[in-house]
Design a protein around this motif. Structure first.
Motif, PDB file in Angstrom:
ATOM      1  N   HIS A 103       0.975  -1.128   0.068  1.00 44.97           N
ATOM      2  CA  HIS A 103       0.248   0.120   0.083  1.00 44.97           C
ATOM      3  C   HIS A 103       0.636   1.507   0.104  1.00 44.97           C
ATOM      4  CE1 HIS A 103      -4.013  -1.542   0.252  1.00 44.97           C
ATOM      5  NE2 HIS A 103      -3.770  -2.192   1.206  1.00 44.97           N
ATOM      6  N   PHE A 104       1.680   1.340   0.913  1.00 43.18           N
ATOM      7  CA  PHE A 104       2.624   2.358   0.828  1.00 43.18           C
ATOM      8  C   PHE A 104       3.396   2.604  -0.495  1.00 43.18           C
ATOM      9  CE2 PHE A 104       2.745   2.192   5.575  1.00 43.18           C
ATOM     10  CZ  PHE A 104       2.132   3.358   5.832  1.00 43.18           C
ATOM     11  N   ARG A 105       3.846   1.574  -0.926  1.00 43.94           N
ATOM     12  CA  ARG A 105       4.644   1.743  -2.116  1.00 43.94           C
ATOM     13  C   ARG A 105       3.589   2.093  -3.518  1.00 43.94           C
ATOM     14  NH1 ARG A 105       8.521  -3.667  -1.445  1.00 43.94           N
ATOM     15  NH2 ARG A 105      10.102  -2.565  -0.270  1.00 43.94           N
ATOM     16  N   HIS A 106       2.569   1.679  -3.266  1.00 37.63           N
ATOM     17  CA  HIS A 106       1.521   2.433  -4.209  1.00 37.63           C
ATOM     18  C   HIS A 106       1.230   3.761  -4.156  1.00 37.63           C
ATOM     19  CE1 HIS A 106      -2.167   2.107  -6.912  1.00 37.63           C
ATOM     20  NE2 HIS A 106      -2.461   3.061  -6.208  1.00 37.63           N
ATOM     21  N   GLU A 107       1.002   4.163  -2.849  1.00 37.54           N
ATOM     22  CA  GLU A 107       0.499   5.501  -2.573  1.00 37.54           C
ATOM     23  C   GLU A 107       1.695   6.545  -2.870  1.00 37.54           C
ATOM     24  OE1 GLU A 107      -2.566   6.010  -2.518  1.00 37.54           O
ATOM     25  OE2 GLU A 107      -3.252   4.141  -2.033  1.00 37.54           O
ATOM     26  N   ILE A 108       3.105   6.018  -2.454  1.00 40.56           N
ATOM     27  CA  ILE A 108       4.133   6.982  -2.744  1.00 40.56           C
ATOM     28  C   ILE A 108       4.490   7.020  -4.226  1.00 40.56           C
ATOM     29  CG2 ILE A 108       5.904   5.558  -2.661  1.00 40.56           C
ATOM     30  CD1 ILE A 108       5.869   8.426  -0.553  1.00 40.56           C
TER      31      ILE A 108
ATOM     32  N   HIS B 194      -1.713  -6.112 -20.979  1.00 40.80           N
ATOM     33  CA  HIS B 194      -1.260  -4.794 -21.004  1.00 40.80           C
ATOM     34  C   HIS B 194      -0.815  -4.102 -19.876  1.00 40.80           C
ATOM     35  CE1 HIS B 194      -2.784  -4.890 -25.316  1.00 40.80           C
ATOM     36  NE2 HIS B 194      -3.967  -5.279 -24.865  1.00 40.80           N
ATOM     37  N   TYR B 195      -1.396  -4.867 -18.884  1.00 43.11           N
ATOM     38  CA  TYR B 195      -1.211  -4.451 -17.442  1.00 43.11           C
ATOM     39  C   TYR B 195      -0.500  -5.137 -16.345  1.00 43.11           C
ATOM     40  CZ  TYR B 195      -4.485  -0.911 -19.527  1.00 43.11           C
ATOM     41  OH  TYR B 195      -5.188  -0.040 -20.077  1.00 43.11           O
ATOM     42  N   ILE B 196       0.032  -4.698 -15.357  1.00 38.57           N
ATOM     43  CA  ILE B 196       0.765  -5.278 -14.319  1.00 38.57           C
ATOM     44  C   ILE B 196      -0.174  -5.992 -13.295  1.00 38.57           C
ATOM     45  CG2 ILE B 196       1.262  -3.535 -12.370  1.00 38.57           C
ATOM     46  CD1 ILE B 196       3.979  -4.635 -13.015  1.00 38.57           C
ATOM     47  N   SER B 197      -1.358  -5.267 -13.217  1.00 35.61           N
ATOM     48  CA  SER B 197      -2.588  -6.016 -12.282  1.00 35.61           C
ATOM     49  C   SER B 197      -3.693  -5.526 -12.873  1.00 35.61           C
ATOM     50  CB  SER B 197      -2.235  -5.300 -10.792  1.00 35.61           C
ATOM     51  OG  SER B 197      -2.583  -3.885 -11.037  1.00 35.61           O
ATOM     52  N   ARG B 198      -4.892  -6.081 -12.427  1.00 39.47           N
ATOM     53  CA  ARG B 198      -6.055  -5.714 -12.792  1.00 39.47           C
ATOM     54  C   ARG B 198      -6.487  -4.291 -12.359  1.00 39.47           C
ATOM     55  NH1 ARG B 198      -9.947 -10.118 -12.235  1.00 39.47           N
ATOM     56  NH2 ARG B 198      -8.816 -12.050 -12.012  1.00 39.47           N
ATOM     57  N   TYR B 199      -5.996  -3.707 -11.157  1.00 41.63           N
ATOM     58  CA  TYR B 199      -6.398  -2.559 -10.778  1.00 41.63           C
ATOM     59  C   TYR B 199      -5.513  -1.478 -11.704  1.00 41.63           C
ATOM     60  CZ  TYR B 199      -7.160   1.444  -7.899  1.00 41.63           C
ATOM     61  OH  TYR B 199      -7.645   2.794  -7.235  1.00 41.63           O
ATOM     62  N   ALA B 200      -4.416  -1.897 -11.987  1.00 40.97           N
ATOM     63  CA  ALA B 200      -3.756  -0.904 -13.084  1.00 40.97           C
ATOM     64  C   ALA B 200      -4.496  -0.433 -14.379  1.00 40.97           C
ATOM     65  CB  ALA B 200      -2.133  -1.512 -13.568  1.00 40.97           C
TER      66      ALA B 200
ATOM     67  N   PRO C  41      -4.874   5.951 -15.848  1.00 38.52           N
ATOM     68  CA  PRO C  41      -3.292   5.666 -16.012  1.00 38.52           C
ATOM     69  C   PRO C  41      -2.600   6.242 -14.891  1.00 38.52           C
ATOM     70  CG  PRO C  41      -4.559   6.829 -17.881  1.00 38.52           C
ATOM     71  CD  PRO C  41      -5.606   6.694 -16.918  1.00 38.52           C
ATOM     72  N   TRP C  42      -3.213   6.821 -13.831  1.00 38.97           N
ATOM     73  CA  TRP C  42      -2.681   7.334 -12.430  1.00 38.97           C
ATOM     74  C   TRP C  42      -2.429   6.012 -11.949  1.00 38.97           C
ATOM     75  CZ3 TRP C  42      -6.138  11.974 -11.496  1.00 38.97           C
ATOM     76  CH2 TRP C  42      -5.247  13.309 -11.652  1.00 38.97           C
ATOM     77  N   GLU C  43      -3.419   5.073 -11.808  1.00 35.61           N
ATOM     78  CA  GLU C  43      -3.500   3.750 -11.098  1.00 35.61           C
ATOM     79  C   GLU C  43      -2.462   2.790 -11.793  1.00 35.61           C
ATOM     80  OE1 GLU C  43      -4.129   3.707  -8.264  1.00 35.61           O
ATOM     81  OE2 GLU C  43      -5.369   5.524  -8.534  1.00 35.61           O
ATOM     82  N   ASP C  44      -2.247   2.874 -12.979  1.00 36.66           N
ATOM     83  CA  ASP C  44      -1.460   2.013 -13.665  1.00 36.66           C
ATOM     84  C   ASP C  44       0.154   2.318 -13.363  1.00 36.66           C
ATOM     85  OD1 ASP C  44      -0.386   0.387 -15.383  1.00 36.66           O
ATOM     86  OD2 ASP C  44      -0.612   1.343 -17.362  1.00 36.66           O
ATOM     87  N   TRP C  45       0.274   3.804 -13.360  1.00 36.34           N
ATOM     88  CA  TRP C  45       1.422   4.370 -12.880  1.00 36.34           C
ATOM     89  C   TRP C  45       2.145   3.788 -11.556  1.00 36.34           C
ATOM     90  CZ3 TRP C  45       6.015   6.930 -13.828  1.00 36.34           C
ATOM     91  CH2 TRP C  45       6.700   7.554 -12.765  1.00 36.34           C
ATOM     92  N   ALA C  46       1.008   4.086 -10.609  1.00 33.91           N
ATOM     93  CA  ALA C  46       1.239   3.622  -9.162  1.00 33.91           C
ATOM     94  C   ALA C  46       1.659   2.141  -8.893  1.00 33.91           C
ATOM     95  CB  ALA C  46       0.038   4.172  -8.160  1.00 33.91           C
ATOM     96  N   GLU C  47       0.642   1.405  -9.726  1.00 27.80           N
ATOM     97  CA  GLU C  47       0.949  -0.161  -9.365  1.00 27.80           C
ATOM     98  C   GLU C  47       2.324  -0.467 -10.118  1.00 27.80           C
ATOM     99  OE1 GLU C  47      -1.431  -1.478  -7.394  1.00 27.80           O
ATOM    100  OE2 GLU C  47      -1.651  -3.047  -8.666  1.00 27.80           O
ATOM    101  N   CYS C  48       2.720   0.207 -10.918  1.00 27.88           N
ATOM    102  CA  CYS C  48       3.884  -0.173 -11.767  1.00 27.88           C
ATOM    103  C   CYS C  48       5.027   0.380 -10.634  1.00 27.88           C
ATOM    104  CB  CYS C  48       4.081   0.472 -12.963  1.00 27.88           C
ATOM    105  SG  CYS C  48       3.255  -0.648 -14.276  1.00 27.88           S
ATOM    106  N   TRP C  49       4.852   1.529 -10.312  1.00 29.12           N
ATOM    107  CA  TRP C  49       5.860   2.282  -9.026  1.00 29.12           C
ATOM    108  C   TRP C  49       6.159   1.301  -8.030  1.00 29.12           C
ATOM    109  CZ3 TRP C  49       8.850   6.557  -9.221  1.00 29.12           C
ATOM    110  CH2 TRP C  49       9.476   7.094  -8.011  1.00 29.12           C
ATOM    111  N   ALA C  50       4.904   0.677  -7.386  1.00 26.81           N
ATOM    112  CA  ALA C  50       5.003  -0.037  -6.332  1.00 26.81           C
ATOM    113  C   ALA C  50       5.893  -1.403  -6.769  1.00 26.81           C
ATOM    114  CB  ALA C  50       3.540  -0.505  -5.735  1.00 26.81           C
ATOM    115  N   HIS C  51       5.431  -1.810  -7.965  1.00 23.55           N
ATOM    116  CA  HIS C  51       6.198  -3.199  -8.390  1.00 23.55           C
ATOM    117  C   HIS C  51       7.648  -2.714  -8.357  1.00 23.55           C
ATOM    118  CE1 HIS C  51       4.908  -7.089  -9.949  1.00 23.55           C
ATOM    119  NE2 HIS C  51       6.051  -6.959 -10.510  1.00 23.55           N
TER     120      HIS C  51
END
Ligand SMILES: [Zn+2]
Ligand SMILES: [Zn+2]
Ligand SMILES: [Zn+2]
Length: 355
Positions: A199-204, A252-258, A262-272
């Motif tokens: 969660h922290f890695r996603h939100e940051i 196309h995406y790293i997770s379902r939520y991504a 686009p913002w959630e895609d970025w945050a999911e990839c960033w966390a990853h």
């Protein structure tokens, strides 16, 4: 994460506040990124006993260590702040009048310190509200109104606390620190991986989008890979929760939520990306990473991906032998790899910039 050692030679873990071999108190010095033994010298001061870059330096315990046992970071003895650099970033803590909240808050601060360790290791800027009152980084850890009663639905008339980011403020529902509540959410959301640190890695990730992408030279590159973030965010999330991800999301995406926006895609990839870097550092410290023979010290993205693939195949196999679910329940598709490479490039450049 790297390994740390006590002055007695015993291994220290990042969350320790005592060496289990020699019984010394230990703490973490954020500026040196080091766990160290400390010895009391009176008047609430502690000194680092042995040789090394911080030998002889004097510190005090973070106030949250002394009062709540909720921290293990040290503050330079002459620092006017009572709280360490991590605890200082927390603006709101849950109501500690509710018995269970103290334990949940401790877990949350521990995960946050782990996050900050990784950001510092990658040399990413961490700008708090002291320096930037409008958009500096700050955390609120909040409970639903009826959090005392087993994290069920909130009381009528009370909105549930939504975990998220806005203008540097990261809000976390403390129910995420409760293993049962989090497991239930994971099942409800159809996720394979849901952790406090995640969660922290996603939100940051949202915070760094604001810091490093918005209005900056990478915005066009971001839109090419992730899509146009100006599309209606609220409508996109509503659609995601009502209809779920598109059937071909895994191409196309790293997770379902991504796939939600686009913002959630970025945050999911960033966390990853943070998962990869931190886990590879840990693995390298334990000699579990296989270097490519021709690129022994390389940190280019191809090498990272190569090492990551080798490592995750191995840890999943180990988990299956133990009868456990996969530690890494993801498969990197080409599009997701390109997005991770983009993030790698930005983190690399940000790490070389002066802040
Ligand atoms: Zn020791
Ligand atoms: Zn602290
Ligand atoms: Zn998000």
């Amino acid at each position: 994460m790297r390994d740390f050692f006590c002055q007695c030679g015993n291994i220290l873990y990042f969350q320790n506040n005592m060496c289990l071999q020699c019984g010394r108190s230990v703490g973490y010095v954020p500026r040196a990124a080091l766990m160290t033994a400390i010895e009391p010298i009176g008047h609430g001061r502690w000194q680092v006993p042995a040789a090394g870059q911080i030998a002889g330096r004097e510190y005090k315990l973070c106030e949250n260590t002394a009062i709540y046992d909720a921290c293990n970071w040290l503050v330079p003895a002459d620092d006017p702040h009572a709280l360490c650099v991590s605890c200082r970033l927390t603006r709101t803590i849950p109501d500690l009048g509710v018995e269970r909240h103290l334990e949940l808050w401790r877990r949350i601060e521990a995960a946050k310190r782990h996050l900050l360790y990784s950001l510092t290791a990658l040399k990413l800027p961490i700008i708090g509200r002291e320096a930037d009152p409008e958009r500096g980084l700050v955390f609120d850890f909040l409970a639903d109104a009826d959090a005392a009663s087993e994290f069920t639905d909130p009381l009528p008339g009370h909105e549930p606390v939504t975990t998220g980011h806005a203008n540097g403020l990261i809000t976390l529902n403390i129910a995420e620190a409760d293993d049962v509540a989090r497991a239930r959410m994971r099942e409800q959301m159809g996720e394979h991986y849901r952790t406090l640190l995640g969660h922290f890695r996603h939100e940051i990730g949202h915070y760094y989008w604001m810091q490093l992408i918005e209005d900056g030279p990478y915005l066009a590159g971001f839109r090419r890979l992730f899509g146009d973030e100006r599309s209606d965010y609220g409508a996109a999330l509503t659609r995601h929760y009502e209809q779920g991800p598109p059937p071909d999301w895994s191409e196309h995406y790293i997770s379902r939520y991504a796939s939600a926006h686009p913002w959630e895609d970025w945050a999911e990839c960033w966390a990853h990306y943070l998962h990869m870097r931190d886990t590879l550092e840990t693995a390298a410290n334990h000699d579990l990473v296989k270097p490519r023979p021709w690129q022994r010290d390389a940190t280019d993205f191809d090498t990272l991906t190569y090492q990551w693939t080798q490592l995750t195949i191995a840890v999943n196999a180990v988990n299956r032998s133990m009868g456990l679910p996969d530690a890494y329940p993801f498969a990197l598709n080409v599009a997701a790899s390109q997005k991770l490479a983009f993030i790698h490039d930005i983190v690399d450049r940000a790490g070389h910039a002066q802040y």
